[in-house]
Design an enzyme around this catalytic site. Structure first.
Site, short mmCIF file in Angstrom:
data_model
loop_
_atom_site.label_atom_id
_atom_site.label_comp_id
_atom_site.label_asym_id
_atom_site.label_seq_id
_atom_site.Cartn_x
_atom_site.Cartn_y
_atom_site.Cartn_z
N ASP A 214 44.49 39.62 29.41
CA ASP A 214 44.13 39.24 30.77
C ASP A 214 44.61 37.82 31.02
OD1 ASP A 214 42.87 39.28 33.33
OD2 ASP A 214 41.30 40.57 32.56
N GLY A 240 47.95 36.54 29.18
CA GLY A 240 49.29 36.89 29.64
C GLY A 240 49.26 37.53 31.02
N PHE A 242 50.49 41.06 32.90
CA PHE A 242 51.01 42.41 32.62
C PHE A 242 52.18 42.80 33.51
CE2 PHE A 242 46.70 43.81 34.61
CZ PHE A 242 47.13 43.58 35.91
N HIS A 259 44.12 50.38 40.93
CA HIS A 259 43.71 50.35 42.34
C HIS A 259 43.83 48.96 42.96
CE1 HIS A 259 39.11 49.25 42.05
NE2 HIS A 259 39.84 48.45 41.31
#
Length: 349
Positions: A214, A240, A242, A259
């Site tokens: 995260d 990090g 994603f 979502h």
């Protein structure tokens, strides 16, 4: 003088019209309830009443709040079913109000605070404009994405992370019971906040190595949660992005991540997972699924929140399958949980 006269008996059509007005009025004033619940959470009313009945004066002394307005708030909470009035100004906590206690399983206290905090509240304030321009009220209201805003407002970010971890309780028990992790050695929880899901899986599978991947301002909370759970020796917090790449793993968890993002961004996340995946890797996606248009559907209403605060959306199963197929993943199973959310398992192809 006393009032005189009698009201005419309403016709069935008039009674129905009044019901329609009442129903829509309740919809229009939903924000009154949200901020009432937020204030109750802020003043920790549920925690103060956990040991027994108290008066508003008792709570006001503890919270250094105004006794008269504290009473009015508690009276409103009683009307909502969060409290019960026992007479003589004394209130007790109801089972509904228990959910607002801090630290209880499934607590929604932090969620009540986060939903009414500036990041979410201001984004909802420009909701009609977000619909008109194609979404993302946060960009309009805050001048940046909600997650960028959180990076500059760590207290609100921590509140949101705690709320997400608490709400994970809605699906953790079912996920632990249903998920087959045979053959998995390393599980990476992408965007996992405080790591509630992966930590629960690690506790259920003593040989499992877990990671939370995260943003830098988030992973510290996951490290602390792993220490409290006694799994630090098998847990690694990884900071990090994603969208740039993800750690290697043989099982990925994506809980309430897709979502948050538009289709193009979702494809990037899924493709990065596929590129880093070990041979035979699997993935669990946890999301609400939009149902058939026209019927009552909490996911369709939840979709409005995504429109207000993000560039993302809730999706139906066909839309998810299109994202999976375009990025090297294949759906192998889907299981409903006892909550709004479904467990969707994928395998790398």
């Amino acid at each position: 003088m006393p009032l005189t006269g009698n009201l005419a008996q309403p016709s069935p059509a008039e009674e129905q019209a009044v019901r329609h007005i009442d129903t829509v009025f309740q919809m229009l004033t939903g924000h009154w309830v949200a901020q009432t619940v937020r204030a109750a959470a802020h003043l920790r009313i549920a925690d103060h009443l956990a040991a027994g009945d108290r008066t508003a004066d008792d709570v006001a002394r503890r919270e250094r709040s105004d006794p008269a307005t504290t009473y009015r708030l508690m009276r409103a909470c009683a009307s909502l079913g969060l409290l019960a009035h026992e007479g003589e100004g004394r209130f007790t906590l109801t089972p509904l109000g228990e959910v607002l206690r801090e630290g209880v399983p499934g607590s929604l206290r932090e969620a009540a605070l986060a939903q009414g905090a500036p990041g979410h509240w201001q984004s909802w304030g420009v909701f009609p404009e977000a619909v008109r321009v194609g979404g993302n009220g946060s960009e309009l209201a805050l001048g940046e994405s909600l997650f960028d805003y959180f990076g500059k407002n760590p207290a609100e970010a921590a509140l949101f992370s705690k709320a997400m971890s608490n709400m994970t309780g809605l699906v953790v028990e079912d996920t632990v019971a249903l998920l087959d992790l045979a053959g998995a050695e390393r599980v990476v929880d992408l965007g996992g906040a405080d790591g509630a899901l992966v930590i629960a899986l690690m506790r259920a599978h003593p040989r499992l190595e877990g990671q939370v991947f995260d943003l830098p301002h988030v992973v510290g909370g996951a490290e602390q949660a792993a220490a409290r759970a006694g799994v630090s020796d098998r847990f690694t917090p990884v900071a990090g992005d994603f969208f740039e790449g993800v750690p290697e793993a043989d099982y990925y968890l994506l809980k309430w991540v897709l979502h948050d993002w538009a289709d193009e961004q979702c494809r990037t996340i899924l493709a990065n997972c596929r590129e880093a995946a070990r041979p035979g890797a699997r993935m669990l996606v946890i999301e609400a699924l939009v149902g058939e248009t026209g019927g009552p559907d909490p996911a369709a209403v939840l979709d409005m929140n995504m429109l207000a605060v993000s560039s993302g959306q809730e999706r139906d199963l066909g839309e998810f399958d299109a994202l999976f197929g375009a990025t090297g993943w294949k759906r192998t199973d889907i299981r409903p949980t006892r909550s709004l959310y479904s467990l969707i398992e994928l395998e790398a192809v």
